[in-house]
Each structure stands twice: as C-alpha cells, then as structure tokens.
Write a protein that holds these residues in place. Structure first.
Motif, PDB file in Angstrom:
ATOM      1  N   TYR A   1     -25.584  23.884  29.952  1.00 28.31           N
ATOM      2  CA  TYR A   1     -24.142  23.717  30.033  1.00 28.31           C
ATOM      3  C   TYR A   1     -23.669  24.429  31.293  1.00 28.31           C
TER       4      TYR A   1
ATOM      5  N   SER B   1     -17.875  24.057  31.897  1.00 27.86           N
ATOM      6  CA  SER B   1     -17.869  23.312  30.635  1.00 27.86           C
ATOM      7  C   SER B   1     -17.767  24.244  29.450  1.00 27.86           C
TER       8      SER B   1
ATOM      9  N   THR C   1     -18.562  19.638  26.832  1.00 27.58           N
ATOM     10  CA  THR C   1     -19.937  19.407  27.293  1.00 27.58           C
ATOM     11  C   THR C   1     -20.206  17.954  27.608  1.00 27.58           C
TER      12      THR C   1
END
Length: 339
Positions: free
Chosen positions: A50, A54, A60
C-alpha cells in the motif's frame, strides 16, 4: 532484502514523493521519469503493498470477492463466472483490482471475513450468495466496509444487494407452459433451503394458483443447481406412475441433466416440455436447444459494480435492486401445443 521507496528514489535519481506519485498513478509525472522508475521497480522486484498516501486516505483501490457459503462449485458455475467477469471489467475501468478470499476453513473459529478485509484494507466487497452462509459474512455486512451482495440479501447501512426477480423467473416459465396448453407442470429447484430456491418455488406456486392449476407436491423436487442433480431427480420422476410432461428447472444445468435422463431412459424428449433458467452459453447448443429464462448476467455484474462504487464514495446508502428476467424460447418445449 526488500527494497524501500527511498532506495528506489535514489536509484532513479528522483524524490520519494515522485515515486509515491507514480505508485498512486498521479498524472503530473513525466512519461520518461515514470518509465524509468517503473523499470527500476521491476528490475529489483519491488511490489508496494500500500502506498503511504493510500493508507493515509484508507483507500487501496482493492475490492474483496467472497463466495459465501459452504464450499461448492460456485467458482465453476457459468452464471457466477459471467457475473464476476462483468463486475471485474466495470470495476477495473474505475481503477480497482480484485482480491479473492478463500473459505477453505468454512465455519471454523478463525474464519473471519471482517478481520481479513480490515487486514488487507479493502475499499469494499462483493459477496456472492451460496448455501449455509458463514455467520462472519453478516458481521462484515454490519461493518462500515461497503458491500454489495449478489443472490444474498445484505441489510447493513453501507451495503446493498442485487438479484434477478426470482418470482418473475418462475412466472415467465409457467405462463409459457400455460399458453402452450400445458397444465401438468413440475418444478426442480436448487438446494431446498437456499434463498433462490425458496423465491423461485414461491413464484412457481403463486402463478400456478393464479391460473387455477393444481400444484402436485410429488412433482416438486430439489437438486443443487448442477447437472448431475437434474439427471438424478428426473430419473426418479420417470419411475413414478404419474409424470409431469412440462418441467421448469431452476437452472439450465439441471434442465440439461433432466434432458439427458429422459434420453437415457429411452423416452423421447419431444414428449416433454423443459424450461431452464440462466441462459448460459451451452443452453443454445444442446439437443434440443433449451428454452430458458434469461438472467442478465452482464447487467447484474455491471450494476453491482456501480452500486458498490457509489457505496464506497458515499453517494449511496443501503439499496436493493431486482433485475427483470427474460424468456428465451427455443425447441425444448416439444410437447407443448397451442390451445
């Protein structure tokens, strides 16, 4: 040793912020710079889980896919394959990837979809309904993770569900039999305790009574939506003293199994009228081609994607949608005669 964004940035001669923008598909990075950074990431096997941005936004662009219920062949059923394919295509156009969750530990203590969805920080979930749904599915439904159900009723504030109008499915089949002069009609459902079977049986009994037709309980049988069960149920019916000459099977696969059983028993398929449900590709290629009630698989998948996207973006609260079915007439109603 796992590479870091800092190391990637150093190798590419750019800032960490630039690498982060590339990971997050920002458009204000030059094509040459983006190409160089991506090549370095590929060369060193860098795979971000990730991005920092995000995680900060809790976004995500990942959607969880859950086939709820006791392990069966849902992954292989043509109806669900087509629905998920349509869903994937539509969500992909919105920039999402799909993450499939396993239910191999069905009903075990450590089976917890909510915890797993939180672990992977998914933006939302599509839940495909099955039989004997795990309690943890409803824990997920009650959470703040947006969910869209297909053939499963979800009631959470950030959830919704979509399915074909299953009572209408049966109504179209019985109405066609009635208009073709058939009065003695049987029904083969899927699993007896499944939501879809219950709705289609309810629709079947209701429309039979509407037309003043008697419902013979000996002609109401249940399988599992797959071909072998249709074959077995029809084989048993053919041994009875009274046999329905018209039969509505709640899936095309069961209808195909019933047709095969009729042939194997030495009877003529032309002496029977068979209607299935789904309009899978194989239904138009069997002998005889199968009359069926079409579920709009592409529309269901696309609609599920749009609803989930709106739930994720707070443009929509709980909603339920029913999709209209359509009767597709082919040659499997050989015994039907107009009155």
């Amino acid at each position: 040793m796992k590479m870091t964004i800092k190391e990637i940035a150093k190798l590419a001669g750019v800032s960490q912020a630039t690498v982060s923008k590339i990971i997050n598909n920002y458009e204000d990075v030059g094509a040459k710079t983006k190409k160089r950074v991506l090549e370095i990431m590929e060369e060193h096997g860098y795979r971000p889980s990730y991005s920092a941005q995000s995680l900060a936004k809790k976004v995500t662009k990942v959607i969880g896919v859950i086939y709820a219920g006791k392990i069966n062949a849902n992954f292989n059923h043509p109806f669900f394959v087509d629905v998920v394919s349509s869903f994937k295509k539509t969500m992909g156009a919105e920039g999402y990837d799909l993450l499939f969750f396993s239910n191999e530990k069905f009903h075990k203590a450590d089976e917890n979809y909510l915890a797993r969805c939180q672990h992977y920080n998914v933006d939302g979930c599509i839940i495909i309904g099955g039989d004997q749904v795990e309690p943890s599915v409803y824990d997920l439904d009650k959470s703040d993770i947006p969910c869209i159900g297909v053939d499963i009723q979800l009631e959470g504030k950030t959830s919704g569900y979509i399915m074909t109008d299953n009572e209408k499915v049966s109504s179209l089949a019985v109405e066609h039999f009635y208009l073709m002069g058939q009065r003695e009609i049987g029904f083969i459902g899927g699993k007896e305790n499944s939501l879809i079977s219950e709705q289609r049986l309810e629709g079947f009994e209701k429309i039979m009574k509407t037309y003043g037709l008697s419902v013979n309980q000996n002609w109401i049988k249940f399988g599992d939506f797959f071909e072998d069960s249709g074959y077995q149920v029809m084989s048993e019916m053919l041994k009875e003293h009274e046999i329905p000459k018209a039969l509505f099977a709640a899936s095309d696969l069961m209808a195909m199994g019933a047709i095969k059983a009729i042939k194997d028993s030495g009877n003529s398929v032309q002496d029977f009228s068979i209607i299935g449900c789904d309009d899978i590709t194989a239904s138009r290629h069997i002998d005889p081609p199968l009359t069926t009630v079409k579920q709009d698989k592409e529309k269901i998948g696309k609609m599920a994607a749009y609803i989930l996207n709106d739930l994720i973006n707070k443009n929509l609260q709980h909603t339920a949608v029913k999709i209209e079915p359509e009767l597709i007439v082919r040659e499997s109603c050989g015994a039907a005669k107009k009155v």
